[in-house]
Design an enzyme around this catalytic site. Structure first.
Site, PDB file in Angstrom:
ATOM      1  N   TYR A 155       0.856  -1.187   0.000  1.00  0.00           N
ATOM      2  CA  TYR A 155       0.000   0.000   0.000  1.00  0.00           C
ATOM      3  C   TYR A 155       0.885   1.228   0.000  1.00  0.00           C
ATOM      4  CZ  TYR A 155      -3.441   3.460   1.606  1.00  0.00           C
ATOM      5  OH  TYR A 155      -4.258   4.568   1.728  1.00  0.00           O
ATOM      6  N   ASP A 250       9.309   2.944  -0.330  1.00  0.00           N
ATOM      7  CA  ASP A 250       8.254   3.624   0.414  1.00  0.00           C
ATOM      8  C   ASP A 250       8.462   3.288   1.889  1.00  0.00           C
ATOM      9  OD1 ASP A 250       6.062   4.655   1.636  1.00  0.00           O
ATOM     10  OD2 ASP A 250       4.583   3.637   0.364  1.00  0.00           O
ATOM     11  N   LYS A 278       4.389   9.077   8.719  1.00  0.00           N
ATOM     12  CA  LYS A 278       4.138   8.508  10.052  1.00  0.00           C
ATOM     13  C   LYS A 278       5.125   9.040  11.102  1.00  0.00           C
ATOM     14  CE  LYS A 278       1.115   4.986   8.395  1.00  0.00           C
ATOM     15  NZ  LYS A 278       1.156   4.301   7.128  1.00  0.00           N
TER      16      LYS A 278
END
Ligand SMILES: *Cc1c(COP(=O)(O)O)cnc(C)c1O
Length: 441
Positions: A155, A250, A278
């Site tokens: 994702y 990523d 994050k």
């Protein structure tokens, strides 16, 4: 409001959360602003958070929980860390947004460059989705090519071109996962199974000099936790270099979490572009894409690739990010989170074995996860064969004991600097009890 302590009285009903959810559903689609929060993966009423401190949070009904979701990763120091809170308040007092450069942005970039291998320049954005979307635009601008390769089950946020998974484990053209994404938006997105270098090589040779980049979660964390097999990341590095494509890690989840230098430091493989999110925002909407100057110079205003944002580099968010990284890099602190992660994941493994419940566990740095699955999991196809009903029952067994894990099998278990060994041991006991209920049902 009655207050129960974690592992004390079992939590049986959540009347205040239920009422809040009912009202939210009238005004917000599904009552949530991000789908997985709605508990569709496990059933039941989502717990409404009231406040949080350290490793604990309190719900609207006054129940306390140990939190292993931590806002899906960002709160690596625990909730409302006093020093981060101070930094945020001080920044807010001095003005919350300027739309003009601040030294605080440079200071955050300095810390990122110091920690993440291969990074010389950093562009700050506001979400992981924006970071990956921009990284792919940059890869296309830098190579003059259009196609990208991603992996099934990875994702990278909700940008149109990335909302694609593979059909039945075969490398194939991506079809959109979501209505509203036109096939044209994903026509250049190729999909391969995670851990399958041969499939990647086949795509690169089928589309010679057409692939701009391979984007990968170097340690997959959005299909549950799936480790890269030996040689997988090095193989991607070698194949991309050989075919003139860029490698994008990523690291929105793995950054500052699997190691202080992220998965690049953890694996020894350096990507061309890294995306961060994050942890780097310390609980605020802040993310980044970064790389060597030779690639980043394509970004406007130096280069021609446009990307910007009104709130990019927001002073409150950068203050939270700086404080978080400064505390995280203090001697011994990160290693302690890693040790606790190992203690918990090994404990979950033992608890399952003790109850004769077959599970698979994985851990790397301060990232861990488990699948309700008797067989090894090396890609999305394997992950999807997990027993979702069993996960839902374990989830609710933990929840009623005051242990909050992700309301989905395809997410991770996160620890923070605020968790203690006692918290972890009590959590393992809650896992044992929940696994036992599963086995005896
Ligand atoms: C969370 C996540 C994203 C998306 O970040 P948002 O801030 O939610 O847009 C992208 N990539 C990975 C690997 C993630 O874990």
């Amino acid at each position: 409001m009655t207050t129960t302590t974690p592992f004390g009285t079992e939590i049986r009903a959540l009347p205040c959360s239920a009422k809040a959810f009912e009202r939210a559903r009238q005004l917000i689609p599904g009552g949530v602003n991000s789908p997985v929060r709605a508990f569709h993966g496990v059933g039941g009423t989502p717990v409404f958070f009231d406040r949080a401190s350290g490793a604990h949070f309190t719900d609207l009904d006054g129940n306390q929980y140990l939190d292993y979701v931590l806002s899906w990763g960002p709160m690596i120091l625990g909730h409302a860390h006093p020093e981060v809170t101070e930094a945020v308040i001080e920044a807010a007092r001095n003005g919350t947004s300027f739309g003009a450069p601040t030294s605080g942005e440079t200071a955050l970039a300095e810390r990122i460059v110091a920690l993440v291998p291969g990074v010389e320049q950093v562009r700050l954005v506001s979400s992981g989705t924006e970071a990956t979307m921009s990284a792919l635009r940059l890869a296309r601008a830098a190579t003059g090519r259009n196609r990208i390769i991603k992996f099934a089950g990875c994702y990278h946020g909700h940008a149109d071109l990335l909302l694609v998974q593979a059909g039945s484990g075969v490398a194939t053209f991506g079809l959109p996962d979501s209505p509203g994404v036109p096939p044209g938006a994903t026509a250049d997105t190729l999909v391969a199974p995670f851990n399958d270098l041969a499939a990647v090589e086949a795509l690169l040779t089928s589309y010679p000099e057409q692939v701009a980049a391979i984007i990968v979660e170097p340690i997959a964390g959005n299909m549950g936790m799936v480790l890269p097999e030996d040689g997988f990341l090095a193989g991607l590095r070698q194949l991309t270099s050989q075919h003139g494509a860029l490698l994008i890690f990523d690291e929105v989840m793995t950054g500052f979490r699997v190691a202080l230098g992220g998965a690049s430091a953890w694996s020894g493989v350096t990507a061309d572009i890294v995306t961060l999110g994050k942890v780097v925002g310390g609980g605020f909407p802040l993310a980044a894409y970064a790389g060597p100057e030779s690639i980043m110079r394509h970004v406007a205003p130096v280069g021609a690739m446009y990307q910007g944002g009104t709130l990019s580099g927001n002073p409150v968010a950068t203050a939270a990010g700086r404080a978080t990284l400064d505390i995280l890099t203090r001697p011994g602190l990160f290693d302690r989170i890693v040790a606790l992660t190992e203690r918990l994941i090994d404990g979950i493994d033992d608890a399952a074995r003790g109850a004769d419940v077959p599970i698979q566990t994985a851990k790397a740095g301060a990232m861990g996860g488990f699948f309700m699955n008797p067989d090894p999991v090396r890609n999305y196809e394997d992950a999807r064969r997990s027993d979702l009903a069993a996960y839902a029952r374990v989830f609710h067994g933990l929840l009623k004991r005051g242990v909050y894990v992700a309301p989905s099998q395809f997410e991770l278990v996160f620890l923070s600097a605020a968790h203690t060994a006692d918290d972890v041991d009590a959590t393992i006991a809650a896992f044992s009890a929940s696994f036992a209920e599963l086995a005896h049902a």
